[in-house]
Write a protein that holds these residues in place. Structure first.
Motif, PDB file in Angstrom:
ATOM      1  N   VAL A 208       0.921  -1.127   0.060  1.00  9.96           N
ATOM      2  CA  VAL A 208      -0.080  -0.110   0.008  1.00  9.96           C
ATOM      3  C   VAL A 208       1.056   1.236   0.026  1.00  9.96           C
ATOM      4  O   VAL A 208       1.705   1.458   1.025  1.00  9.96           O
ATOM      5  CB  VAL A 208      -1.054   0.142   1.265  1.00  9.96           C
ATOM      6  N   ILE A 210       1.222   5.036   0.182  1.00  9.50           N
ATOM      7  CA  ILE A 210       0.705   6.299   0.946  1.00  9.50           C
ATOM      8  C   ILE A 210       1.100   7.528   0.576  1.00  9.50           C
ATOM      9  O   ILE A 210       2.612   7.883   0.671  1.00  9.50           O
ATOM     10  CB  ILE A 210       0.381   6.158   2.400  1.00  9.50           C
ATOM     11  N   LEU A 273      -8.879   2.060   4.864  1.00 12.83           N
ATOM     12  CA  LEU A 273      -8.262   3.380   4.691  1.00 12.83           C
ATOM     13  C   LEU A 273      -9.247   4.156   4.388  1.00 12.83           C
ATOM     14  O   LEU A 273      -8.779   5.450   4.125  1.00 12.83           O
ATOM     15  CB  LEU A 273      -7.025   2.981   3.569  1.00 12.83           C
ATOM     16  N   GLN A 282      -8.864   6.533  -2.653  1.00 11.41           N
ATOM     17  CA  GLN A 282      -7.783   5.582  -3.405  1.00 11.41           C
ATOM     18  C   GLN A 282      -7.400   6.614  -4.800  1.00 11.41           C
ATOM     19  O   GLN A 282      -8.373   7.251  -5.629  1.00 11.41           O
ATOM     20  CB  GLN A 282      -8.602   4.327  -3.892  1.00 11.41           C
ATOM     21  N   ASP A 285      -4.727   9.504  -2.267  1.00  9.27           N
ATOM     22  CA  ASP A 285      -4.089   9.273  -1.093  1.00  9.27           C
ATOM     23  C   ASP A 285      -3.351   8.046  -1.077  1.00  9.27           C
ATOM     24  O   ASP A 285      -2.212   8.008  -0.232  1.00  9.27           O
ATOM     25  CB  ASP A 285      -5.104   9.675  -0.012  1.00  9.27           C
ATOM     26  N   PHE A 286      -3.858   7.115  -1.664  1.00  8.25           N
ATOM     27  CA  PHE A 286      -3.301   5.735  -1.569  1.00  8.25           C
ATOM     28  C   PHE A 286      -3.454   4.876  -2.973  1.00  8.25           C
ATOM     29  O   PHE A 286      -4.241   5.140  -3.566  1.00  8.25           O
ATOM     30  CB  PHE A 286      -3.541   4.961  -0.225  1.00  8.25           C
ATOM     31  N   LYS A 288      -3.137   0.616  -3.455  1.00 13.20           N
ATOM     32  CA  LYS A 288      -2.923  -1.000  -3.117  1.00 13.20           C
ATOM     33  C   LYS A 288      -2.798  -1.886  -4.460  1.00 13.20           C
ATOM     34  O   LYS A 288      -3.549  -2.138  -5.276  1.00 13.20           O
ATOM     35  CB  LYS A 288      -4.084  -1.642  -2.452  1.00 13.20           C
ATOM     36  N   PHE A 356       3.799  -1.213   3.837  1.00 11.17           N
ATOM     37  CA  PHE A 356       3.408   0.273   3.725  1.00 11.17           C
ATOM     38  C   PHE A 356       4.536   0.818   3.360  1.00 11.17           C
ATOM     39  O   PHE A 356       5.632   0.917   4.015  1.00 11.17           O
ATOM     40  CB  PHE A 356       2.890   0.740   4.822  1.00 11.17           C
ATOM     41  N   SER A 362       1.353   7.428  -8.714  1.00 12.35           N
ATOM     42  CA  SER A 362      -0.149   6.849  -8.577  1.00 12.35           C
ATOM     43  C   SER A 362      -0.655   6.449  -9.947  1.00 12.35           C
ATOM     44  O   SER A 362       0.470   6.958 -11.050  1.00 12.35           O
ATOM     45  CB  SER A 362      -1.164   7.550  -8.000  1.00 12.35           C
TER      46      SER A 362
END
Length: 753
Positions: A208, A210, A273, A282, A285-286, A288, A356, A362
């Motif tokens: 993940v 972040i 999350l 998603q 911010d993060f 996976k 993490f 991204s």
């Protein structure tokens, strides 16, 4: 008639049938099938009709390019008669070899060619399409001299990243006193992760990434959730106290992750999350993903500047994350988790644990989030490897409309300052002393990476904010500052073509070798011309060529040892082309006697564009070239006899006196479809001439009444007299809704335009 075909035809017949026992599918959808049919033809045909006409062609359905399927129709009168006026007619794949060096022929043409003879005069005519481009490579001292040219908008995208906003904030300050780097930051350990799109199984983990992990500054946080914001005063600060240091404990995100065991589960982490206390979005911010760890050869990093460079292509939909440990002064800090910190406990999904890491990129490229600034936009690739400082040259030019390339910015406060100094690329001399010498500062690992040929500016936005602070005038900034390159995506920045006028240009030498790679393949035979110091070299004696892989090997080692410049010109088959080039040529050779020949050449090469709106630099050509040449060759046996009279020397080889002279003139032009009044300065705006009854004239207010019309006209005339003038040009002002605008110079024209 004689026709001899050779080759093969492969026909493939088959049936594909599959039965998928998937209960989610309908009964009819589980069974699918159909016929499989394929055909491959590879043939070579040689034919003739009597003695006059010959036909040859090759056809291969699996050929990748058109030039792999040649076809030729040949009529040759020399096979049956010597008195014919029409000596030869060729159609299909033809060539036009020329003996001169100023006007070089072409070996890769498709069209029709004829040769006529009138007594001592032999005339060759040609109308064909050119399917190749002529290139040239120079070799000096055994090293291949390569030139490069990179424009401002061609930075190395999605390859180079800052590890944190702290490293970006102190980047320019750390490089103020080159070659020393002013910093206490040093990376001790680093792991880089990327989306696993290769189906690899080694070093693969569920991660993940972040965006705000370890971020110490509130203004650089992607999420606006108050529960995860760092304190107003950073937990860890550098020596100046102005910047916070990144660490897992710099904000509450990492402690909240460790406090919730469900965030470590692969099937639970995304849902956790998205809800408080994180409330992450998603892709913003993060992310996976299933990622693989990059090996040591797939990335490099600068331990003091906090920069990581990926040596492989990063696709737009891939996620890039990093975990690193660094030391600052006497303390050690860490951002993210390493693979050995969270070992795998099993192969099932329930037993796998999430890793993490800090997100650098991204799946979506957004310019409105702080992560956009982590991607470096001041690194350029020149396509070189193992660059030697001694033979490396680099300079920066500004392409002034209708004024050529300049090493400075005209009509500005820094017009006498070279662009290398403007962008802080010339602060040292060749000995490394702080004294500008007009030469690019070759600092390995900082301004240039010699291994892969990457150039890095010591400023974050060289053609944007770094240039704007040196040009205080708003009008000059609108003309020269390319801020769109850093505030928007690369695709959007390209639309501002009127600002993309900065060019990084130079040359370098590769390693010493007797082999020259031409950078092309399937080169047309006979199109390679090799000279050493202006002297023509002979194939098979001085050099040999592999036309398939495009490699020239110098056989005469004395040429390499002498350091004489060796120039190789060749034709590169054009693989892709939107504008077809048409060549019309005429060659005349008049034989005065057996020793003297006079020749003349006329070539016309032109392109027809699909649209009159063309990009600057891609204008369709329409060139004509005229040439005259003379060749005299005669045997001089008295030279042989004189050499024989010398002691210890004896020769029987005939001596020849050869004299060659040629002259040529080039008349450049442009396609008729492109208007002559096309304004290059305004990015290709076409101005139409107004003649005769359509000619424009100044408008006038009516004579009666004299009230508001006259007062408005007087105000306009007064405003026009106060308009600013820059470089003798008058600039228009605009009224209307506030917003971005460009000041366009008023174009002065003659009568009738």
């Amino acid at each position: 008639m004689d026709i001899r075909p050779q080759g093969s035809i492969d026909l493939t017949f088959g049936v594909d049938f599959q039965n998928v026992e998937n209960p989610a599918l309908l009964e009819r959808q589980r069974r699918q099938g159909g016929f499989d049919f394929d055909m491959a033809i590879q043939t070579d045909v040689q034919g003739s009709i009597g003695e006059k006409l010959k036909l040859s062609f090759n056809y291969n359905t699996q050929a990748t390019f058109d030039f792999e399927n040649p076809i030729k129709l040949d009529y040759n009168a020399d096979n049956f008669s010597e008195d014919e006026i029409i000596k030869k007619i060729e159609a299909g794949n033809v060539s036009l070899p020329l003996r001169g060096s100023l006007i070089q022929g072409n070996q890769s043409l498709f069209g029709i060619k004829t040769e006529l003879q009138f007594g001592r005069l032999r005339v060759t005519g040609l109308v064909a399409q050119q399917n190749s481009e002529r290139e040239q490579i120079t070799l000096e001292g055994g090293s291949q001299l390569q030139e490069f040219e990179v424009r401002a908008n061609e930075y190395d995208e999605n390859r180079h990243f800052f590890l944190s906003h702290y490293n970006r904030n102190v980047f320019e300050e750390a490089l103020e006193n080159l070659p020393q780097i002013k910093t206490l930051f040093r990376i001790e350990k680093i792991q880089v992760w990327i989306t696993n799109d290769r189906r690899e199984f080694n070093n693969v983990r569920e991660i993940v990434a972040i965006a705000d992990l370890g971020e110490p500054s509130r203004d650089k946080m992607t999420s606006n959730n108050p529960a995860i914001q760092p304190p107003f005063i950073p937990v860890y600060r550098d020596l100046t106290g102005a910047h916070g240091l990144p660490d897992n404990n710099a904000n509450p995100i990492y402690s909240l992750l460790k406090a919730n065991p469900r965030t470590e589960l692969v099937d639970k982490v995304v849902s956790e999350l998205r809800i408080p206390p994180f409330s992450f979005q998603q892709a913003r911010d993060f992310e996976k993903v299933t990622a693989r760890q990059l090996s040591g050869t797939e990335f490099t990093y600068h331990p003091e500047l906090g920069i990581v460079s990926v040596n492989i292509n990063v696709n737009p939909d891939q996620v890039l994350g990093v975990s690193y440990q660094y030391s600052y002064k006497d303390s050690t800090f860490q951002v993210g988790q390493f693979a050995d910190d969270v070992p795998q406990t099993g192969d099932s999904i329930q037993e796998q644990k999430i890793l993490f890491v800090k997100m650098l990129k991204s799946t979506t490229q957004r310019v409105d989030v702080p992560a956009w600034d982590l991607m470096m936009k001041n690194v350029y690739s020149i396509g070189a490897f193992n660059v030697n400082q001694q033979d490396f040259k680099l300079d920066i030019y500004f392409e002034e409309p209708a004024g050529g390339d300049k090493r400075f910015l005209p009509d500005t406060d820094i017009k006498g300052k070279p662009l290398l100094n403007v962008f802080n690329l010339d602060n040292l001399n060749t000995q490394g002393d702080p004294q500008p010498d007009g030469v690019f500062d070759f600092v390995p690992g900082v301004t240039i990476n010699p291994q892969n040929g990457r150039i890095m500016f010591p400023v974050l936005e060289p053609f944007g904010s770094a240039l704007a602070v040196q040009i205080p005038s708003p009008l000059d900034s609108a003309r020269y500052v390319y801020q769109q390159l850093y505030d928007s995506t690369k695709i959007r920045a390209i639309e501002a073509a009127y600002l993309n006028r900065f060019i990084i240009r130079g040359s370098y030498k590769s390693s010493v070798s007797n082999e020259i790679s031409l950078g092309a393949f399937n080169i047309p035979p006979g199109s390679v011309n090799v000279t050493a110091g202006g002297q023509q070299l002979e194939e098979g004696r001085d050099y040999e060529i592999d036309y398939n892989i495009g490699r020239v090997r110098i056989l005469n080692d004395a040429l390499l040892a002498s350091g004489v410049p060796i120039r190789v010109s060749f034709e590169d088959n054009a693989l892709f082309g939107f504008q077809r080039k048409t060549m019309v040529g005429l060659r005349a050779d008049y034989t005065v006697n057996k020793n003297l020949t006079i020749g003349g050449t006329y070539l016309h090469l032109f392109e027809r564009p699909f649209t009159p709106k063309v990009n600057i630099g891609d204008d369709p050509i329409n060139n004509r070239i005229y040439g005259l040449d003379l060749q005299f060759s005669k045997e001089v046996p008295w030279v042989t006899r004189m050499v024989d009279k010398l002691p210890l020397l004896q020769t029987k080889a005939p001596s020849n006196l050869t004299f060659m002279a040629e002259t040529a003139i080039l008349k450049p032009g442009h396609a008729r479809a492109i208007d002559e009044d096309s304004d290059e300065e305004n990015g290709g705006v076409v101005y139409r001439r107004l003649r005769g009854k359509h000619r424009g004239h100044s408008a006038a207010y009516p004579a009666q009444p004299m009230g508001a019309f006259q007062r408005a006209a007087e105000r306009r005339e007064k405003q026009q007299s106060l308009l600013p003038r820059i470089g003798g040009r008058k600039y228009h002002t605009f009224r209307g809704k506030p917003g971005p605008f460009v000041l366009v110079p008023h174009r002065r024209r003659g009568a009738g335009q």
